[in-house]
Design an enzyme around this catalytic site. Structure first.
Site, PDB file in Angstrom:
ATOM      1  N   ASP A 109       0.887  -1.291   0.043  1.00 46.51           N
ATOM      2  CA  ASP A 109       0.148   0.023  -0.118  1.00 46.51           C
ATOM      3  C   ASP A 109       0.829   1.295   0.032  1.00 46.51           C
ATOM      4  O   ASP A 109       0.510   2.129  -0.912  1.00 46.51           O
ATOM      5  CB  ASP A 109      -0.937   0.034   1.072  1.00 46.51           C
ATOM      6  CG  ASP A 109      -0.287  -0.346   2.471  1.00 46.51           C
ATOM      7  OD1 ASP A 109       1.017  -0.337   2.464  1.00 46.51           O
ATOM      8  OD2 ASP A 109      -1.176  -0.522   3.540  1.00 46.51           O
ATOM      9  N   ASP A 112       7.256   3.754   3.260  1.00 49.93           N
ATOM     10  CA  ASP A 112       7.320   4.872   4.000  1.00 49.93           C
ATOM     11  C   ASP A 112       8.882   4.952   4.482  1.00 49.93           C
ATOM     12  O   ASP A 112       9.743   5.325   3.806  1.00 49.93           O
ATOM     13  CB  ASP A 112       6.369   4.593   5.339  1.00 49.93           C
ATOM     14  CG  ASP A 112       6.502   5.729   6.281  1.00 49.93           C
ATOM     15  OD1 ASP A 112       6.411   6.707   5.884  1.00 49.93           O
ATOM     16  OD2 ASP A 112       6.139   5.530   7.536  1.00 49.93           O
ATOM     17  N   ASP A 168      -5.390   1.725   7.306  1.00 41.90           N
ATOM     18  CA  ASP A 168      -6.183   2.106   8.288  1.00 41.90           C
ATOM     19  C   ASP A 168      -5.693   2.956   9.327  1.00 41.90           C
ATOM     20  O   ASP A 168      -4.388   3.460   9.254  1.00 41.90           O
ATOM     21  CB  ASP A 168      -6.239   0.519   9.058  1.00 41.90           C
ATOM     22  CG  ASP A 168      -5.028   0.268   9.689  1.00 41.90           C
ATOM     23  OD1 ASP A 168      -3.927   0.584   9.389  1.00 41.90           O
ATOM     24  OD2 ASP A 168      -4.910   0.036  10.949  1.00 41.90           O
ATOM     25  N   ARG A 174     -10.669   1.247   6.410  1.00 40.85           N
ATOM     26  CA  ARG A 174      -9.958   0.606   5.295  1.00 40.85           C
ATOM     27  C   ARG A 174     -10.963   0.549   4.094  1.00 40.85           C
ATOM     28  O   ARG A 174     -10.634   0.533   2.977  1.00 40.85           O
ATOM     29  CB  ARG A 174      -9.646  -0.852   5.522  1.00 40.85           C
ATOM     30  CG  ARG A 174      -8.492  -1.064   6.673  1.00 40.85           C
ATOM     31  CD  ARG A 174      -8.198  -2.722   6.545  1.00 40.85           C
ATOM     32  NE  ARG A 174      -7.024  -2.858   7.887  1.00 40.85           N
ATOM     33  CZ  ARG A 174      -5.874  -2.703   7.944  1.00 40.85           C
ATOM     34  NH1 ARG A 174      -5.087  -2.183   7.012  1.00 40.85           N
ATOM     35  NH2 ARG A 174      -5.339  -3.155   8.935  1.00 40.85           N
TER      36      ARG A 174
HETATM   37  P1  5GP Z   1       7.635   1.264   6.119  1.00 40.29           P
HETATM   38  O1  5GP Z   1       8.189  -0.080   6.939  1.00 40.29           O
HETATM   39  O2  5GP Z   1       8.181   1.484   4.911  1.00 40.29           O
HETATM   40  O3  5GP Z   1       8.122   2.203   7.159  1.00 40.29           O
HETATM   41  O4  5GP Z   1       6.138   1.129   6.263  1.00 40.29           O
HETATM   42  C1  5GP Z   1       5.082   0.695   5.669  1.00 40.29           C
HETATM   43  C2  5GP Z   1       3.971   0.275   6.457  1.00 40.29           C
HETATM   44  O5  5GP Z   1       3.788   1.311   7.272  1.00 40.29           O
HETATM   45  C3  5GP Z   1       2.676   0.546   5.356  1.00 40.29           C
HETATM   46  O6  5GP Z   1       2.530  -0.965   4.862  1.00 40.29           O
HETATM   47  C4  5GP Z   1       1.690   0.893   6.401  1.00 40.29           C
HETATM   48  O7  5GP Z   1       1.251  -0.401   7.071  1.00 40.29           O
HETATM   49  C5  5GP Z   1       2.412   1.542   7.408  1.00 40.29           C
HETATM   50  N1  5GP Z   1       2.086   3.124   7.103  1.00 40.29           N
HETATM   51  C6  5GP Z   1       3.276   4.020   6.916  1.00 40.29           C
HETATM   52  N2  5GP Z   1       2.767   5.175   6.575  1.00 40.29           N
HETATM   53  C7  5GP Z   1       1.372   5.016   6.704  1.00 40.29           C
HETATM   54  C8  5GP Z   1       0.090   6.005   6.867  1.00 40.29           C
HETATM   55  O8  5GP Z   1       0.280   7.334   6.241  1.00 40.29           O
HETATM   56  N3  5GP Z   1      -1.096   5.461   6.794  1.00 40.29           N
HETATM   57  C9  5GP Z   1      -1.412   4.176   7.260  1.00 40.29           C
HETATM   58  N4  5GP Z   1      -2.258   4.030   7.254  1.00 40.29           N
HETATM   59  N5  5GP Z   1      -0.209   3.495   7.461  1.00 40.29           N
HETATM   60  C10 5GP Z   1       0.922   3.711   6.965  1.00 40.29           C
END
Ligand code: 5GP
Length: 185
Positions: A109, A112, A168, A174
């Protein structure tokens, strides 16, 4: 009370997802692919994306939980800091099938910090797939902690907490058809 402000409308999302589907179809013409979705957030995106790719394909799902990289209503009424990832990713649901010699599209999705996709990519590479590409609907490059290459990116967005279209906040929102910024957390 948190407020919702539309960042990407359902129409804008549908147009971009169709374009991403066309790109994937072009890149894998004549071949079979497997879509691997990251639960739960990517489920909505995967189901829309896969229907824009008229190739022989199958689905699988992988589950992870990333400690500390998202706020929950309980632990983070103030917002931001609590979704900084602590760098701990844990597998909660493994794949149902081997990816050996398959063309894999890993569907996420939002990209980040990059920690989740780095962890999952390594896990999938261990299966020795024929190819492994990443399709991420959203990208927040300003938050990156680990470099990661995604071949298909839907939208680059600013550093805000978004919900809807699978994403979420404490398991809610969602089912929103639009992607919204959650304000006044
Ligand atoms: P990463 O490991 O790249 O930091 O994080 C990815 C995960 O963090 C995504 O799959 C999601 O579950 C969560 N995440 C990061 N930013 C957001 C956001 O703005 N909204 C939501 N709902 N989840 C996020």
């Amino acid at each position: 009370m948190p407020g919702l402000k539309v960042l990407l409308s359902r129409k804008t999302i549908a147009q971009r997802v169709a374009e991403m589907g066309e790109e994937i179809t072009r890149d894998f013409r004549g071949q079979s692919i497997i879509f691997v979705g990251v639960l739960k957030g990517a489920a909505v995106f995967l189901s829309d994306l896969a229907r824009q790719v008229p190739l022989d394909s199958t689905f699988d799902f992988i589950g992870v939980s990333s400690y500390g990289n998202r706020p929950t209503a309980k632990e983070d009424p103030a917002g931001h800091a609590a979704w900084d990832s602590l760098g701990e990713v844990r597998l909660t649901k493994d794949l149902d099938q081997s990816l050996a010699d398959r063309n894999v599209i890993l569907v996420e999705d939002i990209l980040d910090t990059g920690l989740t996709l780095n962890y999952i990519s390594k896990l999938l590479q261990a299966h020795q797939p024929r190819s492994l590409r990443i399709a991420a609907l959203l990208d927040k490059p300003s938050r990156r902690k680990q470099p990661i290459q995604a071949q298909y990116i839907g939208f680059t967005i600013p550093d805000a907490y978004v919900v809807g279209y699978g994403l979420d906040y404490a398991e809610r929102y969602r089912n929103l058809p639009d992607i919204c910024v959650l304000e006044n957390l």
